[in-house]
Design a protein around this motif. Sequence first.
Motif, PDB file in Angstrom:
ATOM      1  N   LYS A 112       3.302  71.943  -3.444  1.00  0.00           N
ATOM      2  CA  LYS A 112       2.719  72.733  -2.250  1.00  0.00           C
ATOM      3  C   LYS A 112       3.058  74.297  -2.532  1.00  0.00           C
ATOM      4  O   LYS A 112       3.409  74.623  -1.513  1.00  0.00           O
ATOM      5  N   ILE A 127      -3.578  62.338   4.702  1.00  0.00           N
ATOM      6  CA  ILE A 127      -4.308  63.936   5.538  1.00  0.00           C
ATOM      7  C   ILE A 127      -4.562  63.267   6.703  1.00  0.00           C
ATOM      8  O   ILE A 127      -5.311  62.760   7.141  1.00  0.00           O
ATOM      9  N   TRP A 142      -0.720  71.288  -5.893  1.00  0.00           N
ATOM     10  CA  TRP A 142      -0.982  70.635  -5.542  1.00  0.00           C
ATOM     11  C   TRP A 142       0.244  69.797  -4.505  1.00  0.00           C
ATOM     12  O   TRP A 142       0.804  69.582  -3.843  1.00  0.00           O
ATOM     13  N   GLN A 143       0.725  69.142  -6.263  1.00  0.00           N
ATOM     14  CA  GLN A 143       1.511  68.493  -5.826  1.00  0.00           C
ATOM     15  C   GLN A 143       3.300  69.046  -5.993  1.00  0.00           C
ATOM     16  O   GLN A 143       4.314  68.652  -5.242  1.00  0.00           O
ATOM     17  N   ALA A 147      -2.196  59.372  -0.656  1.00  0.00           N
ATOM     18  CA  ALA A 147      -1.882  61.035   0.082  1.00  0.00           C
ATOM     19  C   ALA A 147      -2.780  60.418   1.987  1.00  0.00           C
ATOM     20  O   ALA A 147      -3.284  59.343   2.021  1.00  0.00           O
ATOM     21  N   VAL A 176      -2.441  68.361   6.205  1.00  0.00           N
ATOM     22  CA  VAL A 176      -1.885  67.513   4.573  1.00  0.00           C
ATOM     23  C   VAL A 176      -0.615  66.678   5.235  1.00  0.00           C
ATOM     24  O   VAL A 176       0.183  67.543   5.734  1.00  0.00           O
ATOM     25  N   ASN A 217       1.170  64.098   3.645  1.00  0.00           N
ATOM     26  CA  ASN A 217       1.461  63.623   2.350  1.00  0.00           C
ATOM     27  C   ASN A 217       0.465  63.866   1.064  1.00  0.00           C
ATOM     28  O   ASN A 217      -0.708  63.125   1.105  1.00  0.00           O
ATOM     29  N   CYS A 218       1.002  64.120   0.270  1.00  0.00           N
ATOM     30  CA  CYS A 218      -0.274  65.610  -0.884  1.00  0.00           C
ATOM     31  C   CYS A 218      -0.254  63.868  -1.384  1.00  0.00           C
ATOM     32  O   CYS A 218      -1.087  63.889  -2.475  1.00  0.00           O
TER      33      CYS A 218
END
Length: 422
Positions: A13, A49, A10-11, A47, A30, A32-33
């Motif tokens: 991507k 989404i 996740w960090q 985050a 998404v 911004n994670c």
Amino acid sequence: MKEDFLHYVWQYKKFSFSNLKTVSGELLTVINCGQYLQLSGPDFFNAQIIIGDQKWAGNVEIHIKSSDWYLHHHEKDEAYDSVILHVVWEHDTPIFRKDNSELPVLELKDYVLKEVVRNYQELTSSKSWIYCENQLGSVDEFVIKNWQERLFFERLERKSLSIEQLLQETANDWEAVLFYMLAKNFGLNTNGEIFLKVAKSIPFAVLRKERFEVENLEALFFGRADLLPMEPEDLYAKALKARFDYLLQKHQLETIFIEPVQFFKHRPDNFPTIRLAQLAMLYHKESNLFSKLIDTKDVEQFYKMFSISISDYWQTHYQFDKESPKKKKQFSNSFIDLLLINTIAPIKYAYAKSLGKEISEDLLELFYTIPAEKNAIIDKFSQFGCKSKSAFDTQSLLTLKNEYCNKSKCLQCAIGIQLLKV
């Protein structure tokens, strides 16, 4: 599969962003994670989404299975009320918020790049010493050196925590803290904690007053360490015992019990008697030791500062009442190197930090000139192609092994991340 791998995916991507859908079939974008803070509470903060036509801003929680939400009792923790997306490897049960609305879930296993999974499995599949032992030699030297510098300062930062604790105990008396740390390191691994207790049992104000006679310091050190014979035979041992009894009364020092020091498996030059006598001579010879060490930068100057001998009695003894051939018993350069690594550099770092000063380059230059340490961990790294030229290399590699390899933190290690790249 481990949760830290999902954090990594996740960090960084490492999944396909096209045609993302929640487990309920809604389109997911998404933006911004979020920020990976590794603190208590949700895994990723702030985050952004879009689910369907609705934009959301908040936190993301990651688990192997959806049911881990209940296993970890997040439904009872208000810190998780701000979660906008539950990212899991496998969805096995719906999760509901306090208002009974269902928490959106992204099941990652269908979106993670296959090469990333394969590299992760190769990295973590077998381990005889460290996971990356067969791949370490292939990692770019630039990546390793940059990571080593980070590890080097992590180690100093970790050591500075004990210094900060000692500062609280001594009302910010840096000279006293230096004395405590030197005492601990004079005791080496075997007697370090005992020597620290001995040092703490002598108020530093007493040491300041009594340092003008080395016999008084020896009496205090040997007396507190319970090394003075009950019925001494030598005149010197008798004199020290009398001095110790007098100093206890003079400074109203309480009688305390400290566990016995260990002689077993030590070479005679490392006997606790010799190390305490050397510590006494150091403080007898050197006034304002703290300021001198802070101002000194060159390793040769440190060697010169510690080029002291030992009192006459200990030149012909290793233990009380047992005479031996005469030997000056001066500090070896390798012992001074240990003091530089374990006491002086951490003190200099912590002191500069307290003043808001930057001395990183000075410390790096110092450690580049200190010879590499020799131990089993460093030998192993050398076998796998990571050779050490100086104490900078060895200190960073010890941190790597103890804080990352031993704790399987491959995905928080620059080397592990490099090996996972596709």
